[in-house]
Motif scaffolding. Sequence first.
Motif, mmCIF file in Angstrom:
data_model
loop_
_atom_site.group_PDB
_atom_site.id
_atom_site.type_symbol
_atom_site.label_atom_id
_atom_site.label_comp_id
_atom_site.label_asym_id
_atom_site.label_seq_id
_atom_site.Cartn_x
_atom_site.Cartn_y
_atom_site.Cartn_z
ATOM 1 N N ALA A 1 10.010 -11.592 -9.293
ATOM 2 C CA ALA A 1 9.877 -10.162 -9.089
ATOM 3 C C ALA A 1 10.998 -9.673 -8.186
ATOM 4 C CB ALA A 1 8.527 -9.847 -8.459
ATOM 5 N N PRO A 2 11.660 -8.586 -8.536
ATOM 6 C CA PRO A 2 12.772 -8.108 -7.718
ATOM 7 C C PRO A 2 12.325 -7.587 -6.353
ATOM 8 C CG PRO A 2 12.338 -6.579 -9.508
ATOM 9 C CD PRO A 2 11.462 -7.778 -9.719
ATOM 10 N N PHE A 3 11.127 -6.989 -6.272
ATOM 11 C CA PHE A 3 10.632 -6.483 -5.000
ATOM 12 C C PHE A 3 9.253 -7.076 -4.753
ATOM 13 C CE2 PHE A 3 13.448 -3.217 -6.692
ATOM 14 C CZ PHE A 3 14.344 -3.102 -5.639
ATOM 15 N N THR A 4 9.116 -7.761 -3.630
ATOM 16 C CA THR A 4 7.841 -8.403 -3.336
ATOM 17 C C THR A 4 7.053 -7.666 -2.268
ATOM 18 O OG1 THR A 4 8.927 -9.846 -1.748
ATOM 19 C CG2 THR A 4 8.696 -10.669 -4.007
ATOM 20 N N GLY A 5 7.618 -6.604 -1.704
ATOM 21 C CA GLY A 5 6.914 -5.835 -0.684
ATOM 22 C C GLY A 5 7.162 -4.350 -0.858
ATOM 23 N N PHE A 6 6.325 -3.565 -0.209
ATOM 24 C CA PHE A 6 6.447 -2.118 -0.279
ATOM 25 C C PHE A 6 5.972 -1.538 1.049
ATOM 26 C CE2 PHE A 6 4.470 2.022 -1.032
ATOM 27 C CZ PHE A 6 5.509 2.696 -1.653
ATOM 28 N N VAL A 7 6.774 -0.645 1.619
ATOM 29 C CA VAL A 7 6.406 0.034 2.857
ATOM 30 C C VAL A 7 6.616 1.518 2.648
ATOM 31 C CG1 VAL A 7 6.972 0.351 5.287
ATOM 32 C CG2 VAL A 7 7.071 -1.924 4.295
ATOM 33 N N LEU A 8 5.648 2.316 3.061
ATOM 34 C CA LEU A 8 5.749 3.766 2.970
ATOM 35 C C LEU A 8 5.666 4.329 4.384
ATOM 36 C CD1 LEU A 8 5.822 6.346 1.242
ATOM 37 C CD2 LEU A 8 3.321 6.220 1.134
#
Length: 70
Positions: A1-8
Motif C-alpha cells: 500500500a502506498p500510504f499506510t497512515g492518515f492524519v487529519l
Amino acid sequence: APFTGFVLNLNCTTMGHLDGADDTLCVVLLFGNFTGGEFVEFETGLIFNIMPGDFFAFPSSKITHFNLPY
C-alpha cells in the motif's frame, strides 16, 4: 500500500517536529477557508505560502516542519 497512515489536522498550528514513523513521503493537501498558516521546512530554510487546494509531498521523517499561525 502506498500510504499506510492518515492524519487529519483541523484548525491547528504545529510546533517543529519530525514524523519518525513515515518511511517515505508525507503528502499534504490543504482545504478550508483560511489566511496565513505558512508551511515551514526548518533544515531547508523554506517557507511556503500555502493556499486551499494546494498539495505537496516531502520526507517528513527527515525535515523538521511546522506551520505558522493563521
